[in-house]
Design a protein around this motif. Structure first.
Motif, mmCIF file in Angstrom:
data_model
loop_
_atom_site.group_PDB
_atom_site.id
_atom_site.type_symbol
_atom_site.label_atom_id
_atom_site.label_comp_id
_atom_site.label_asym_id
_atom_site.label_seq_id
_atom_site.Cartn_x
_atom_site.Cartn_y
_atom_site.Cartn_z
ATOM 1 N N PHE B 229 9.674 -10.353 6.283
ATOM 2 C CA PHE B 229 8.284 -9.926 6.412
ATOM 3 C C PHE B 229 7.478 -11.012 7.128
ATOM 4 C CE2 PHE B 229 3.985 -9.399 4.469
ATOM 5 C CZ PHE B 229 3.696 -8.210 5.091
ATOM 6 N N ALA B 230 7.729 -12.262 6.722
ATOM 7 C CA ALA B 230 7.050 -13.381 7.371
ATOM 8 C C ALA B 230 7.417 -13.443 8.849
ATOM 9 C CB ALA B 230 7.420 -14.691 6.675
ATOM 10 N N THR B 233 5.668 -10.796 10.719
ATOM 11 C CA THR B 233 4.261 -11.142 10.866
ATOM 12 C C THR B 233 4.070 -12.116 12.025
ATOM 13 O OG1 THR B 233 4.111 -10.944 8.489
ATOM 14 C CG2 THR B 233 2.218 -11.883 9.594
ATOM 15 N N LEU B 237 3.864 -8.098 13.983
ATOM 16 C CA LEU B 237 4.185 -6.849 13.293
ATOM 17 C C LEU B 237 4.397 -5.678 14.245
ATOM 18 C CD1 LEU B 237 1.938 -6.730 10.084
ATOM 19 C CD2 LEU B 237 4.420 -6.826 10.167
ATOM 20 N N SER B 243 9.570 -10.289 16.794
ATOM 21 C CA SER B 243 9.908 -10.447 15.384
ATOM 22 C C SER B 243 11.221 -11.185 15.253
ATOM 23 C CB SER B 243 10.028 -9.089 14.703
ATOM 24 O OG SER B 243 8.794 -8.444 14.709
ATOM 25 N N LEU B 278 -0.822 -18.560 11.635
ATOM 26 C CA LEU B 278 -1.813 -17.496 11.481
ATOM 27 C C LEU B 278 -3.239 -18.020 11.532
ATOM 28 C CD1 LEU B 278 -0.222 -15.030 8.921
ATOM 29 C CD2 LEU B 278 -0.238 -14.979 11.403
ATOM 30 N N THR B 283 -2.845 -13.314 15.526
ATOM 31 C CA THR B 283 -2.022 -12.187 15.962
ATOM 32 C C THR B 283 -0.554 -12.539 16.033
ATOM 33 O OG1 THR B 283 -2.432 -12.827 18.238
ATOM 34 C CG2 THR B 283 -3.863 -11.141 17.312
ATOM 35 N N GLY B 284 -0.183 -13.738 15.603
ATOM 36 C CA GLY B 284 1.209 -14.135 15.731
ATOM 37 C C GLY B 284 1.539 -14.468 17.167
ATOM 38 N N GLY B 290 -3.701 -6.736 16.906
ATOM 39 C CA GLY B 290 -2.938 -5.651 16.278
ATOM 40 C C GLY B 290 -3.040 -4.241 16.833
#
Lengths: 401, 293
Positions: B229-230, B233, B237, B243, B278, B283-284, B290
């Protein structure tokens, strides 16, 4: 409209599924509420002076039910054996069982109940250290022996003169692993240690280091990790870089994973572990990676160990599962109380007399000698086991110094 | 000059990162591309691992058969998840299906404990372990298999979502369901297949994790899916390859951190890194804020 109905049915299905799965988790535990095993006394005849009653507090239900029921079976086996051989000093032994469900509050209530019953000369139990520590002030007040088969918290036994445990604690065990097993038996000069970052792991590590420094062994790495760790490759790379001759793993459930990952990394140090015990699961999970592993355990109960075969068979017939070391400890409790009473001889069998006699009692049974340290904590002997051709082999019997 | 030790730690970190990336791939597909919220991802991983375990013990160590089994099993569970947790709740706020997936993940975990048993199951020697040395770099065969799989799956996903008609349909559904329906896209079916693809990725990840760590157990997905999940993120995402990159970097950061301190601080390094990124770049790794592709 139709959508609504489907939606409701789906919700109902989900909800009931969740409830069922939760219920199923608990149901395995409370399948059998156990009866009292007072028939133990009736089974043997002979010229009897009467009966001596022990109380047994055990988690017959709840999460530890497996062990509680093991206690019940093992104490019955011991009582039956003693009674069939004519009892102790002419007395028959009777055991009254009560269920604590591993809940300290319930356990304390039962302890009070047993203490107020003058027929009960000593109490065996409970399974968890926290239950035993809840019972300690009560048995201290009523002056009745509480002999726990399994309480291993070093703080428990010193709580009262009347508190005893037959289970070893790491203060007695880990220094021996460092000095005798790693130092003398394996004969290594340098070792890398990895341990679980919990109360148990931290204190075991400290006691182990103590033993290692006494033996003059170099500790090249000493690494902790979290319980939920799955990838040990980075720790292993660290230990590998230290060029230690042997790796000592202090853990229970993660040991097979760690051993597999050490072998996969292409490193071949000598391996020794303290904590998991010699279980079949370990061999299954490691396969041929377990070859040459050195493991210490206080008992080794299998069908083909001639010393424990009789106990194994009786236990299996009554409980439909193989006994663990915990059950063996409960068996030892009855035997130790019996030999304490035997040493009182013709004197009055009082709670006080049992306490005094128990302090100096040494019991030499199928799993080595058991005695108490000055506080009433258990001191046991250990086997050194090795793995050869996918099977455990006893390399050094009890009493290796 | 990097020592042999540091190079080994880098390889370990990279491989660990690829494991995170493997899980993050499926997660990014479901959350980012299809636009659904899920908490059952860890359990799908476990289902995939068990499916391949039973195939390996029944039919011998055939990697492709195992892959097929875990793919199919997790695809089927994906359909079930869709039917129970999403289909009825497509037009209501997202948190309803989110709660549903939490419930379903508990159900799956507990059912697995009942039917598969709570103990660890061994998954030994599925791939003959061999260690290759390329100069100072030592890498095992399993690690290579994992890295290749992640790269291949990542490329495949990118191709499907960007170049096929169906991929374009899926992206349009995730942008605006009503408009997609108006131009003749079967919204429900598209979402279901998208969800199933994400689940199947997770199932395959489960098998590879089982092979790599040589043991599987009902709660194996829980901790790993947190890291995935991290990683997702970090990738904003929404992007599958980013990812995967996020997973790789997380693994590297963790293992470098461990090599200079203690393994007890593993999570401090990964989640600390996530927080720092973050703070400075909400927005990573993606450029825009997003917006779904």
């Amino acid at each position: 409209m139709k959508n609504r109905v489907i939606q409701k049915v789906a919700a109902l299905f989900l909800a009931s599924g969740m409830v069922m799965s939760l219920a199923a988790c608990n149901s395995s535990a409370d399948s059998s509420a156990a009866p009292s095993s007072s028939e133990a006394a009736a089974s043997a005849g002979g010229t009897s002076k009467g009966t001596i009653k022990f109380g047994l507090i055990a988690p017959l239900t709840g999460v530890h039910a497996e062990y509680g029921q093991g206690f019940q079976t093992a104490t019955k086996i011991a009582a039956d054996e003693i009674n069939a051989a004519g009892g102790v000093n002419g007395y028959q032994i009777e055991i009254e069982v009560q269920d604590s469900a591993a809940d300290p509050k319930t356990s304390a209530d039962i302890a009070t109940q047993f203490c107020e019953d003058d027929d009960i000369k000593a109490i065996i139990g409970d399974f968890t250290s926290s239950c035993c520590m809840a019972d300690a002030p009560i048995v201290d007040q009523y002056q009745c022996v509480l002999l726990s088969p399994t309480a291993s918290n070093p703080d428990y036994a010193p709580m009262s003169d009347y508190c005893f445990s037959v289970m070893y604690n790491q203060a007695n065990m880990a220094p021996w692993v460092g000095k005798s097993v790693i130092g003398k038996y394996m004969g290594v000069k340098s070792v890398a240690v990895m341990y679980l970052n919990t109360d148990w792991g931290i204190s075991t590590n400290q006691y182990l280091l103590q033993g290692l420094s006494e033996a003059g062994i170099q500790v090249l790495a000493d690494e902790a990790y979290e319980e939920k760790e799955t990838d040990f490759s980075s720790i292993i790379a660290k230990l590998k870089a230290s060029n230690a001759e042997a790796v000592c793993i202090l853990d229970q459930g993660n040991v097979p994973t760690i051993i597999n990952q050490i072998k996969t990394s292409g490193w071949g140090p000598k391996l020794v572990t303290q904590g998991p015990g010699a279980s079949q699961q370990m061999l299954d999970l490691c396969g041929k990676n377990a070859e040459g592993l050195v493991i210490t355990d206080s008992s080794y109960i299998t069908e083909d160990n001639p010393k424990t075969k009789d106990f194994y068979d009786k236990f299996y017939a009554m409980n439909q599962c193989a006994p663990t070391d915990h059950s063996l400890c409960a068996y030892n409790c009855v035997e130790m109380l019996a030999s304490a009473i035997e040493s009182i001889g013709d004197g009055d069998i009082t709670r006080e007399a049992i306490k005094d006699a128990l302090k100096t009692t040494t019991y030499d049974g199928m799993a080595g000698t058991v005695k108490f340290d000055e506080n009433g904590g258990g001191v046991r002997q250990f086997l050194i086991l090795g793995v050869k051709d996918g099977k455990y082999v006893v390399d050094e019997d009890y009493g290796y110094e | 000059m990097l020592s042999q030790y540091m190079i080994n730690q880098l390889v370990n970190g990279l491989c660990q990162g690829f494991i995170y990336a493997l899980i993050a791939l499926g997660f990014a597909v479901i959350v980012g591309i299809v636009g659904l919220a899920t908490f059952t991802h860890g359990e799908i991983i476990m289902i995939g691992a068990y499916a391949s375990y039973y195939i390996f013990s029944a039919c011998g160590n055939n990697l492709f058969l195992g892959l097929f089994a875990s793919f199919c099993a997790s695809w089927l569970v994906g359909i079930l998840v869709y039917k129970l947790c999403y289909e009825q709740f497509l037009n209501v706020p997202e948190h309803i299906s989110l709660i549903c997936t939490i419930g379903f993940s508990m159900l799956l975990k507990n059912l697995a404990q009942i039917f598969f048993g709570t103990e660890k199951k061994p998954m030994l020697d599925i791939i003959d372990n061999r260690i290759y040395s390329l100069g100072p770099v030592e890498i095992s065969k399993v690690q290579i298999v994992i890295m290749v799989t992640v790269l291949a799956l990542s490329a495949l996903m990118m191709m499907i979502f960007n170049w096929t008609k169906w991929g374009v349909a899926l992206r349009s559904v995730s942008q605006n369901r009503e408009a997609a329906a108006l131009v003749g896209i079967n919204v429900k079916q598209t979402i279901m297949v998208g969800n199933c693809i994400g689940c199947a990725m997770a199932g395959v990840a489960g098998m590879l994790i089982g092979i790599y760590y040589q043991a599987i157990y009902p709660t194996m997905g829980a901790t790993l899916s947190m890291k995935a999940f991290a990683a997702a993120t970090l990738g904003g995402l929404t992007s599958v390859p980013l990812s995967a990159l996020g997973g790789g970097i997380l693994g590297l950061i963790e293992n470098l951190g461990i090599s200079i301190s203690s393994a007890s601080f593993r999570d401090v390094f990964s989640f600390g890194f996530l927080i720092i990124i973050l703070i400075f770049k909400p927005t990573g790794f993606v450029k825009r804020k997003g917006v779904r592709p």
